[in-house]
Design a protein around this motif. Sequence first.
Motif, short mmCIF file in Angstrom:
data_model
loop_
_atom_site.label_atom_id
_atom_site.label_comp_id
_atom_site.label_asym_id
_atom_site.label_seq_id
_atom_site.Cartn_x
_atom_site.Cartn_y
_atom_site.Cartn_z
N MET A 1 -11.20 8.52 1.88
CA MET A 1 -9.76 7.92 1.86
C MET A 1 -8.96 8.35 3.14
O MET A 1 -7.83 7.92 3.25
CB MET A 1 -8.93 8.33 0.64
N LEU A 2 -9.67 9.02 4.14
CA LEU A 2 -9.00 9.49 5.18
C LEU A 2 -8.80 8.40 6.38
O LEU A 2 -7.83 8.51 7.22
CB LEU A 2 -9.69 10.80 5.79
N GLY A 3 -9.74 7.60 6.32
CA GLY A 3 -9.74 6.49 7.56
C GLY A 3 -8.33 5.59 7.40
O GLY A 3 -7.82 5.32 6.48
N ARG A 4 -7.87 5.42 8.79
CA ARG A 4 -6.72 4.51 9.08
C ARG A 4 -7.34 3.46 9.99
O ARG A 4 -7.76 3.96 10.98
CB ARG A 4 -5.52 4.93 9.51
N ALA A 5 -6.93 2.00 9.92
CA ALA A 5 -7.36 1.24 10.86
C ALA A 5 -6.63 0.07 10.78
O ALA A 5 -5.29 0.15 11.40
CB ALA A 5 -9.10 0.67 10.75
N GLU A 6 -6.97 -1.27 10.18
CA GLU A 6 -6.13 -2.41 10.40
C GLU A 6 -4.63 -2.38 10.29
O GLU A 6 -3.89 -2.88 10.99
CB GLU A 6 -6.92 -3.53 9.29
N LEU A 7 -4.31 -2.05 8.86
CA LEU A 7 -3.03 -2.22 8.59
C LEU A 7 -2.01 -1.18 9.54
O LEU A 7 -1.08 -1.51 9.77
CB LEU A 7 -2.82 -1.71 7.10
N ALA A 8 -2.83 0.12 9.88
CA ALA A 8 -2.14 1.12 10.59
C ALA A 8 -1.68 0.37 12.03
O ALA A 8 -0.42 0.64 12.32
CB ALA A 8 -2.76 2.16 10.80
N PHE A 9 -2.48 -0.35 12.65
CA PHE A 9 -2.35 -0.92 13.96
C PHE A 9 -1.58 -2.11 13.75
O PHE A 9 -0.76 -2.41 14.78
CB PHE A 9 -3.68 -1.44 14.69
N VAL A 10 -1.28 -2.72 12.67
CA VAL A 10 -0.54 -4.03 12.57
C VAL A 10 0.80 -3.45 12.48
O VAL A 10 1.68 -4.01 13.13
CB VAL A 10 -0.91 -4.94 11.30
N VAL A 11 1.19 -2.14 11.71
CA VAL A 11 2.42 -1.76 11.37
C VAL A 11 3.22 -1.38 12.90
O VAL A 11 4.09 -1.47 13.31
CB VAL A 11 2.38 -0.66 10.72
N VAL B 1 -9.11 -1.45 -2.25
CA VAL B 1 -8.43 -2.63 -2.50
C VAL B 1 -7.05 -2.66 -3.37
O VAL B 1 -6.19 -3.36 -2.88
CB VAL B 1 -9.52 -3.48 -3.28
N LEU B 2 -6.72 -1.67 -4.21
CA LEU B 2 -5.60 -1.64 -4.81
C LEU B 2 -4.73 -0.98 -3.79
O LEU B 2 -3.41 -1.53 -3.77
CB LEU B 2 -5.63 -0.61 -5.92
N ASP B 3 -4.89 -0.26 -2.90
CA ASP B 3 -3.91 0.30 -1.86
C ASP B 3 -3.44 -0.74 -0.84
O ASP B 3 -2.17 -0.77 -0.44
CB ASP B 3 -4.88 1.47 -1.18
N ASP B 4 -4.65 -1.70 -0.59
CA ASP B 4 -4.30 -2.79 0.39
C ASP B 4 -2.98 -3.62 -0.33
O ASP B 4 -2.20 -4.02 0.17
CB ASP B 4 -5.49 -3.76 0.54
N ILE B 5 -3.14 -4.05 -1.43
CA ILE B 5 -2.20 -4.60 -2.28
C ILE B 5 -0.83 -4.08 -2.28
O ILE B 5 0.09 -4.66 -1.85
CB ILE B 5 -2.57 -4.92 -3.66
N ALA B 6 -0.84 -2.85 -2.32
CA ALA B 6 0.44 -2.05 -2.57
C ALA B 6 0.92 -2.22 -1.22
O ALA B 6 2.33 -2.18 -0.87
CB ALA B 6 0.41 -0.47 -3.10
N SER B 7 -0.03 -1.50 -0.13
CA SER B 7 0.62 -1.50 1.26
C SER B 7 1.09 -2.79 1.74
O SER B 7 2.08 -2.83 2.51
CB SER B 7 -0.67 -1.14 2.13
N ALA C 1 2.10 -5.09 -0.06
CA ALA C 1 3.65 -5.52 -0.57
C ALA C 1 5.02 -4.79 0.05
O ALA C 1 5.84 -5.32 0.06
CB ALA C 1 3.55 -5.10 -2.04
N LEU C 2 4.61 -3.58 0.56
CA LEU C 2 5.61 -2.59 0.79
C LEU C 2 5.88 -2.87 2.28
O LEU C 2 7.07 -2.92 2.89
CB LEU C 2 5.16 -1.21 1.02
N VAL C 3 4.94 -3.47 3.12
CA VAL C 3 5.24 -4.23 4.56
C VAL C 3 5.84 -5.18 4.52
O VAL C 3 7.00 -5.46 5.22
CB VAL C 3 3.72 -4.27 5.15
N ALA C 4 5.52 -6.08 3.38
CA ALA C 4 6.26 -7.27 3.30
C ALA C 4 7.61 -7.20 3.15
O ALA C 4 8.62 -7.87 3.26
CB ALA C 4 5.48 -8.37 2.24
N ILE C 5 7.96 -6.12 2.20
CA ILE C 5 9.07 -6.03 1.76
C ILE C 5 10.37 -5.17 2.72
O ILE C 5 11.30 -5.46 3.12
CB ILE C 5 9.35 -5.26 0.18
#
Length: 422
Positions: A362-372, A151-157, A159-163
Amino acid sequence: MHDIAVLAVIWTTVFVASYLAHKTRLTPVLWYLFCGAILVNVGFLPEVLPVFIVDFAELGIIIIMFALGFEENTANFLQGIKRSWGIAFFGAITPFVIGYVVADIYWDDTNTSLFCGLAMMATAVSLTMVSLKSEGLNNTPAATGIMTSAVLDDIASLALVAILVPIAIGEASVSLEGILLVLGKAVAFFAIVTVIGGWLFPASQGFTQKIPFLGKLNLREVLAMAKGEYTVLSLLLIAVLVGLLAHEFGFHPAVGAYMAGLIIHREYFNFHNDEDKDTDKDYYQQAREIIDNVAFSWIGPVFFVALGSKLLFDLETFVSVLPEALILFVALFIGQVLSAALAARYTGYFDWPASWMIGFGMLGRAELAFVVMDIAYVQHHIMSVEAFYTLMLVTFMLNLSVPLTISWHKRHFKMENSSEIV
């Protein structure tokens, strides 16, 4: 193919994948992903899934995350945030740096490297939590550590994507206002969820009972309608509404659904009375069983089959990028596991078995990875086809690693030890 026919193919796949999981003693999630990839490449599933299936799959992950939050204890989750700041920080910055550096070596393009780092940054918590549940580990402190860190990662990610994305596509520059806006949205969302859980749902108790109209509200009264016949409908509506609220604030709806499940307490289900013939009926347990069935048996699996279908095989391209993909995968695997595990051990004070479980989780990558990747490759053509396929292949391998490593580590993982702070 008709949309309903596509759904029929996916549900048939769920049966097959569940059977294979039973025979091989591997988590069903692994087989959902594998079968989805096979079906799309042999032509049984369309390369671009119908909007109906995409939305149905998103509903599935919303219900899955609500179910997981519904089972979690709020106090444990809040305590987990205090222990998980280091896991979130080091577990996010390490894959970002690895993705950026490796991409810069291969393609020597700053924007491509930036998008590769962003795509590899955020954890696919839904995949991990379902894998943990299939192994009976979803209520352990390690699982809470993974969820809170993600959840904390999502917030930081986010923020970085938006910036950084507007900067990479040439539409904006770094500004203090932009950073504060993203952080402000995150704070506002969690503040609203806290108000909903702390004052709105039990509104007829405490000081809020004196507020006109609001003081008559109570989630317990809603769940009790028609002697509990609409309990599940009420819960799913709450999951979707809070998920939509999360979406409005820039989060994936699944994060909102998890928070919705987290703020619903067991005492809201104590609504039977002495005149009810079913006074021994446990409405809370009944609701959990129904929601778990929906989440993990017939709607939720559609999400993972659809996720697996994103891996399209172009043999020539895949062969050409395989060395880069393998090197990036190995670097990310080692860096992610070590950074998260060491942070869990030395900043969260988990024991070693729990720390390694957090590292694997913590290895998995999904939603945000595909969005980026969609932003970089499809929308703005910043990323080359080789970089795109490399990231797709690495993402798929990382996702396959989650259920495999969790299943393997389970034999070394002592649940009774994972709750000790040493």
